[in-house]
Design a protein around this motif. Structure first.
Motif, PDB file in Angstrom:
ATOM      1  N   ARG A  26       0.990  -1.273  -0.102  1.00 13.41           N
ATOM      2  CA  ARG A  26       0.050   0.389  -0.119  1.00 13.41           C
ATOM      3  C   ARG A  26       0.503   1.444   0.329  1.00 13.41           C
ATOM      4  N   ILE A  27       1.989   1.062   0.262  1.00 13.37           N
ATOM      5  CA  ILE A  27       2.710   2.239   0.291  1.00 13.37           C
ATOM      6  C   ILE A  27       3.282   2.553  -0.960  1.00 13.37           C
ATOM      7  N   ASN A  28       4.213   1.163  -1.195  1.00 13.05           N
ATOM      8  CA  ASN A  28       4.369   1.911  -2.429  1.00 13.05           C
ATOM      9  C   ASN A  28       3.080   2.390  -3.975  1.00 13.05           C
ATOM     10  N   LEU A  29       2.166   1.688  -3.824  1.00 13.84           N
ATOM     11  CA  LEU A  29       1.458   2.005  -4.329  1.00 13.84           C
ATOM     12  C   LEU A  29       1.191   3.283  -4.373  1.00 13.84           C
ATOM     13  N   PHE A  30       0.620   3.872  -2.990  1.00 15.10           N
ATOM     14  CA  PHE A  30       0.785   5.926  -2.812  1.00 15.10           C
ATOM     15  C   PHE A  30       1.906   6.508  -3.331  1.00 15.10           C
ATOM     16  N   ALA A  31       3.390   5.806  -2.680  1.00 12.34           N
ATOM     17  CA  ALA A  31       3.811   6.425  -3.376  1.00 12.34           C
ATOM     18  C   ALA A  31       4.876   6.670  -5.505  1.00 12.34           C
ATOM     19  N   GLU A  32       3.535   5.966  -5.544  1.00 11.97           N
ATOM     20  CA  GLU A  32       3.428   5.746  -7.189  1.00 11.97           C
ATOM     21  C   GLU A  32       2.886   6.435  -7.067  1.00 11.97           C
ATOM     22  N   ALA A  33       1.185   6.738  -6.358  1.00 14.20           N
ATOM     23  CA  ALA A  33       0.262   7.905  -7.309  1.00 14.20           C
ATOM     24  C   ALA A  33       0.410   8.745  -6.994  1.00 14.20           C
ATOM     25  N   THR A  34       1.186   9.279  -5.840  1.00 14.99           N
ATOM     26  CA  THR A  34       1.644  10.820  -5.578  1.00 14.99           C
ATOM     27  C   THR A  34       2.855  11.122  -5.969  1.00 14.99           C
ATOM     28  N   ASP A  36       5.764  10.867  -5.080  1.00 11.99           N
ATOM     29  CA  ASP A  36       6.608  10.840  -3.272  1.00 11.99           C
ATOM     30  C   ASP A  36       6.817   9.773  -2.721  1.00 11.99           C
ATOM     31  N   ASP A  37       7.934   9.230  -3.934  1.00 14.12           N
ATOM     32  CA  ASP A  37       8.935   7.859  -3.520  1.00 14.12           C
ATOM     33  C   ASP A  37      10.116   8.303  -2.709  1.00 14.12           C
ATOM     34  N   GLN A  38       9.700   9.003  -2.050  1.00 17.01           N
ATOM     35  CA  GLN A  38      11.670   9.622  -0.975  1.00 17.01           C
ATOM     36  C   GLN A  38      12.021   7.525  -0.162  1.00 17.01           C
ATOM     37  N   PHE A  39      12.832   7.801   0.089  1.00 18.53           N
ATOM     38  CA  PHE A  39      13.528   6.234   0.573  1.00 18.53           C
ATOM     39  C   PHE A  39      12.785   5.895   1.689  1.00 18.53           C
ATOM     40  N   ILE A  40      12.513   6.822   2.473  1.00 19.99           N
ATOM     41  CA  ILE A  40      12.083   6.930   3.999  1.00 19.99           C
ATOM     42  C   ILE A  40      10.491   5.351   3.926  1.00 19.99           C
ATOM     43  N   HIS A  41      10.137   5.964   2.424  1.00 24.34           N
ATOM     44  CA  HIS A  41       8.831   5.208   2.054  1.00 24.34           C
ATOM     45  C   HIS A  41       9.170   3.867   1.647  1.00 24.34           C
ATOM     46  N   VAL A  42      10.052   3.652   1.000  1.00 21.52           N
ATOM     47  CA  VAL A  42      10.189   3.108  -0.801  1.00 21.52           C
ATOM     48  C   VAL A  42      11.411   1.558  -0.397  1.00 21.52           C
ATOM     49  N   ASP A  43      12.455   2.360   0.600  1.00 19.89           N
ATOM     50  CA  ASP A  43      13.406   1.885  -0.141  1.00 19.89           C
ATOM     51  C   ASP A  43      13.633   0.733   1.895  1.00 19.89           C
ATOM     52  N   PRO A  44      13.449  -0.453   1.654  1.00 18.15           N
ATOM     53  CA  PRO A  44      13.273  -0.678   3.028  1.00 18.15           C
ATOM     54  C   PRO A  44      15.066  -1.061   3.682  1.00 18.15           C
ATOM     55  N   GLY A  53      14.184   3.046  11.487  1.00 20.25           N
ATOM     56  CA  GLY A  53      14.695   0.993  11.946  1.00 20.25           C
ATOM     57  C   GLY A  53      13.378   0.325  10.529  1.00 20.25           C
ATOM     58  N   GLY A  54      13.030   1.157   9.849  1.00 21.44           N
ATOM     59  CA  GLY A  54      12.466   0.743   8.211  1.00 21.44           C
ATOM     60  C   GLY A  54      11.725   2.034   7.893  1.00 21.44           C
ATOM     61  N   THR A  55      10.443   1.399   6.458  1.00 20.11           N
ATOM     62  CA  THR A  55      10.269   2.100   5.994  1.00 20.11           C
ATOM     63  C   THR A  55       8.997   2.151   6.714  1.00 20.11           C
ATOM     64  N   ILE A  56       7.769   4.451   6.546  1.00 19.50           N
ATOM     65  CA  ILE A  56       6.898   3.916   7.023  1.00 19.50           C
ATOM     66  C   ILE A  56       6.456   4.961   5.955  1.00 19.50           C
ATOM     67  N   ALA A  57       4.548   4.353   6.782  1.00 20.63           N
ATOM     68  CA  ALA A  57       3.621   5.449   5.854  1.00 20.63           C
ATOM     69  C   ALA A  57       4.312   6.573   5.400  1.00 20.63           C
ATOM     70  N   HIS A  58       3.392   7.325   4.197  1.00 17.00           N
ATOM     71  CA  HIS A  58       3.415   9.037   3.924  1.00 17.00           C
ATOM     72  C   HIS A  58       2.285   9.131   5.119  1.00 17.00           C
ATOM     73  N   GLY A  59       2.457  10.366   5.695  1.00 18.96           N
ATOM     74  CA  GLY A  59       1.831  11.703   7.193  1.00 18.96           C
ATOM     75  C   GLY A  59       0.385  11.230   5.713  1.00 18.96           C
ATOM     76  N   LEU A  60       0.515  11.102   4.651  1.00 16.13           N
ATOM     77  CA  LEU A  60      -0.521  11.572   3.982  1.00 16.13           C
ATOM     78  C   LEU A  60      -1.165  10.214   3.157  1.00 16.13           C
ATOM     79  N   LEU A  61      -0.565   9.402   3.950  1.00 15.06           N
ATOM     80  CA  LEU A  61      -1.464   8.386   3.349  1.00 15.06           C
ATOM     81  C   LEU A  61      -2.078   7.782   4.478  1.00 15.06           C
ATOM     82  N   THR A  62      -1.617   8.017   5.715  1.00 14.80           N
ATOM     83  CA  THR A  62      -2.695   8.042   6.458  1.00 14.80           C
ATOM     84  C   THR A  62      -3.892   8.360   6.860  1.00 14.80           C
TER      85      THR A  62
END
Length: 151
Positions: A26-34, A36-44, A53-62
């Motif tokens: 879901r995080i990856n799909l949101f990054a693609e749609a918006t 916003d593919d900043q590494f903190i979202h899409v690069d584990p 300590g790992g990827t996080i969801a976009h605030g706007l996704l939440t």
């Protein structure tokens, strides 16, 4: 749907939604749609080296999960045939990021209801998105929902 119906719900605690698990897909799909593919979202691998300590969801996704979590709580109070539309967000604060695999849920309370015109009422709903196991919530806000009676 009269304004009195909604005004009578002011202060009504709508309770808590079911838990919803955020996942990397879901995080990856949101990054693609918006875009916003900043590494903190899409690069584990790279995100593992950050304080998160790992990827996080976009605030706007939440934030975008609010309707999915809110409407089942609101539905029992909505007269048949009524329509609800997102009217805005006030006092939004992102407090803690949602990590990949975190479970979230929404708590909601109707703060106020104001009849805008016959058949239309603006609800202000205080919301909190909790993260399972976290003392602090992911976000707090006041969401605005326009309720419209069937014509």
């Amino acid at each position: 749907m009269s304004g009195n119906h909604w005004q009578g719900l002011t202060g009504q605690n709508l309770g808590a939604s079911d838990w919803f698990q955020m996942d990397q897909a879901r995080i990856n799909l949101f990054a693609e749609a918006t875009l916003d593919d900043q590494f903190i979202h899409v690069d584990p691998v790279a995100a593992a080296e950050t304080p998160f300590g790992g990827t996080i969801a976009h605030g706007l996704l939440t934030l975008s999960m609010v309707p999915h979590l809110l409407y089942p709580l609101l539905a029992p109070h909505v007269p048949a045939g009524s329509t609800s539309v997102n009217y805005g967000i006030d006092r939004l604060r992102f407090l803690v990021p949602v990590k990949n695999s975190d479970r979230i849920r929404l708590l909601a309370e109707i703060s106020s209801a104001e009849e805008k015109e016959p058949g239309r009422a603006l609800l202000r709903i205080a919301i909190t998105v909790e993260i399972e196991g976290s003392e602090k919530p992911a976000l707090v806000a006041e969401t605005l929902v326009m309720m419209m009676a069937p014509e």
